[in-house]
Design a protein around this motif. Structure first.
Motif, PDB file in Angstrom:
ATOM      1  N   GLN A  53       0.741  -1.200   0.063  1.00 16.90           N
ATOM      2  CA  GLN A  53       0.113   0.000   0.026  1.00 16.90           C
ATOM      3  C   GLN A  53       0.782   1.286  -0.029  1.00 16.90           C
ATOM      4  O   GLN A  53       0.512   2.242  -0.782  1.00 16.90           O
ATOM      5  N   LYS A  54       1.965   1.234   0.612  1.00 17.47           N
ATOM      6  CA  LYS A  54       2.814   2.294   0.610  1.00 17.47           C
ATOM      7  C   LYS A  54       3.469   2.652  -0.796  1.00 17.47           C
ATOM      8  O   LYS A  54       3.396   3.589  -1.227  1.00 17.47           O
ATOM      9  N   GLU A  57       0.628   3.924  -3.191  1.00 15.79           N
ATOM     10  CA  GLU A  57       0.288   5.181  -2.891  1.00 15.79           C
ATOM     11  C   GLU A  57       1.379   6.163  -3.580  1.00 15.79           C
ATOM     12  O   GLU A  57       0.963   7.189  -4.303  1.00 15.79           O
ATOM     13  N   LYS A  58       2.772   5.860  -3.574  1.00 18.82           N
ATOM     14  CA  LYS A  58       3.559   6.565  -4.315  1.00 18.82           C
ATOM     15  C   LYS A  58       3.683   6.426  -5.848  1.00 18.82           C
ATOM     16  O   LYS A  58       3.500   7.489  -6.424  1.00 18.82           O
ATOM     17  N   LYS A  61       0.651   8.850  -7.139  1.00 21.38           N
ATOM     18  CA  LYS A  61       0.697  10.279  -7.083  1.00 21.38           C
ATOM     19  C   LYS A  61       1.704  10.762  -8.205  1.00 21.38           C
ATOM     20  O   LYS A  61       1.966  11.677  -8.462  1.00 21.38           O
TER      21      LYS A  61
END
Length: 151
Positions: A53-54, A57-58, A61
């Motif tokens: 998930q980290k 998310e990156k 973006k």
């Protein structure tokens, strides 16, 4: 933190038996829900759900109007597959990902800190030989590099 190398055999259905030590960590960190995805060097990456998930998310973006970014998103997010540990501690590696990484029987699972890499034994042996040669050819100063890490 994931570290170490595990040599594992895939069964005929493409299931990988996760080593008990790692399995316990997977269960604790993400209730046994893992994400497998493709990587550039024809290996697979295996993340716990929170770690993935980290990463996701990156990636989300990043600006999609850049063709290189779109390719990167396609590679990582487009190939991502959710896998769950079964009752005996195995994960099923989806056929398209197995094929992409050339996984058949012998698999190497290599800890890379926040994730594992999954390689066919042949590809693992080849990339290790290439990496060692490249490090020698580049004249890597390990003493200086390790000194900056205070190791």
């Amino acid at each position: 933190m994931f570290r170490g190398i595990y040599h594992i055999s895939l069964d005929t259905k493409g299931r990988l038996s996760v080593p008990a030590k790692v399995r316990a960590q997977f269960e604790e960190e993400s209730d046994g829900v893992l994400i497998l995805t493709a990587e550039l060097e024809n290996q697979l990456l295996l993340y716990t759900l929170p770690e993935w998930q980290k990463v996701e998310e990156k990636l989300v973006k990043l600006p999609s109007f850049d063709p290189q970014i779109r390719r990167l998103k396609r590679l990582y997010m487009g190939n991502a597959a959710e896998c769950e540990l079964d009752s005996t501690g195995r994960i099923l590696i989806p056929p398209p990902l197995r094929q992409r990484a050339g996984l058949d029987k012998k698999v190497v699972m290599s800890g890379m800190g926040n994730k594992f890499e999954l390689w066919s034994q042949e590809a693992w042996d080849a990339i290790n030989a290439e990496d060692a040669e490249a490090l020698r050819a580049d004249g890597l100063d390990l003493n200086g590099a390790l000194e900056s890490l205070a190791i």
